[in-house]
Scaffold this active site. Structure first.
Site, short mmCIF file in Angstrom:
data_model
loop_
_atom_site.label_atom_id
_atom_site.label_comp_id
_atom_site.label_asym_id
_atom_site.label_seq_id
_atom_site.Cartn_x
_atom_site.Cartn_y
_atom_site.Cartn_z
N ASP A 13 26.00 37.31 -3.76
CA ASP A 13 26.46 35.70 -2.56
C ASP A 13 28.13 35.68 -2.11
O ASP A 13 28.81 34.70 -3.19
CB ASP A 13 25.98 34.28 -2.13
CG ASP A 13 24.99 34.02 -1.12
OD1 ASP A 13 25.78 33.86 -0.41
OD2 ASP A 13 24.84 32.78 -1.12
N ASP A 108 27.13 38.31 4.29
CA ASP A 108 27.76 37.38 2.99
C ASP A 108 26.69 37.71 1.99
O ASP A 108 27.08 36.66 1.39
CB ASP A 108 28.34 36.29 3.75
CG ASP A 108 27.67 35.36 3.87
OD1 ASP A 108 25.78 35.64 4.68
OD2 ASP A 108 28.13 34.03 4.17
N GLU A 109 25.36 38.30 1.92
CA GLU A 109 25.10 38.53 0.90
C GLU A 109 23.80 39.62 0.80
O GLU A 109 23.58 40.30 2.08
CB GLU A 109 24.21 37.09 0.56
CG GLU A 109 22.83 36.62 1.85
CD GLU A 109 22.04 35.54 1.75
OE1 GLU A 109 21.20 35.67 0.33
OE2 GLU A 109 22.01 34.93 2.72
#
Length: 210
Positions: A13, A108-109
């Site tokens: 993350d 983003d993860e």
């Protein structure tokens, strides 16, 4: 009888991703509270708050007008999705060097199944450290990582020591890891669910388990 190998799952993350990209690309923003999202005068919403802004109570999904009231000196920036997507692809390429088993959750993860990769890249912890190091080396951005036997645990772990954290949940310590955590850490439990737990006097994972 053959048994399946213990699974090793990473949840990677990126830390305050949109704001971190802005602070990286604009050095004058480093150390300052940054809010990325819509306009405060047009019912905009915060996409990402930098860690400097979070100290004032700002967070993602909050109305931008509320965030600006909490932190009047914050720098408000419109989302630059093209640039963020480009950096996201760069990070994904780094992950692909270690395993093809990648499940992106958002820009983003992502989850990575690194089961069986030890002979190529070292222990699961070493792999996690190598990925974090490469992400920082090639993007100048930090990532927080959870390593656990399944996605649920890895997701919780990655959020516990942000920013730039690495939390490992060994298989034999799962209950020890979960029991003291507040129910607010339960993946998917939000504003509608938490009051129901409180009404039942359930405040930790141990309360629920019992």
């Amino acid at each position: 009888m053959s048994t399946s190998p213990m699974r090793h799952i990473l949840h990677i993350d990126m830390d305050a991703f949109f704001a971190a990209v802005e602070q990286r690309d604009h050095p004058e923003l480093r150390g300052k509270p940054v809010l990325v999202g819509g306009s405060p005068t047009r019912r905009g919403v915060v996409s990402t708050a930098s860690y400097e802004a979070r100290k004032y109570g700002c967070h993602s999904a909050m109305p931008m007008a509320t965030a600006v009231r909490l932190c009047p000196h914050a720098v408000v920036i419109s989302s630059g999705m093209g640039r963020y997507s480009q950096v996201s692809r760069q990070i994904l390429e780094i992950m692909e060097r270690f395993t093809p088993l990648i499940e992106p959750v958002s820009i983003d993860e992502a989850f990575l199944d690194i089961t069986g990769c030890e002979k190529l890249f070292g222990s699961p912890i070493e792999i996690a450290k190598k990925i974090k190091k490469l992400i920082y080396k090639e993007t100048q951005l930090t990532a927080s990582v959870g390593l656990a036997p399944n996605k649920f645990l890895a997701k919780i772990a990655s959020d516990l020591k942000k920013p730039d954290g690495l939390v490992v949940v060994p298989p034999h310590r799962i209950q020890e890891f979960l029991d003291p955590l507040p129910v607010s850490r339960l993946w998917g439990a939000g504003k509608a669910t938490l009051p129901k737990f409180e009404k039942l006097h359930l405040y930790t994972f141990a309360d629920i388990r019992k």
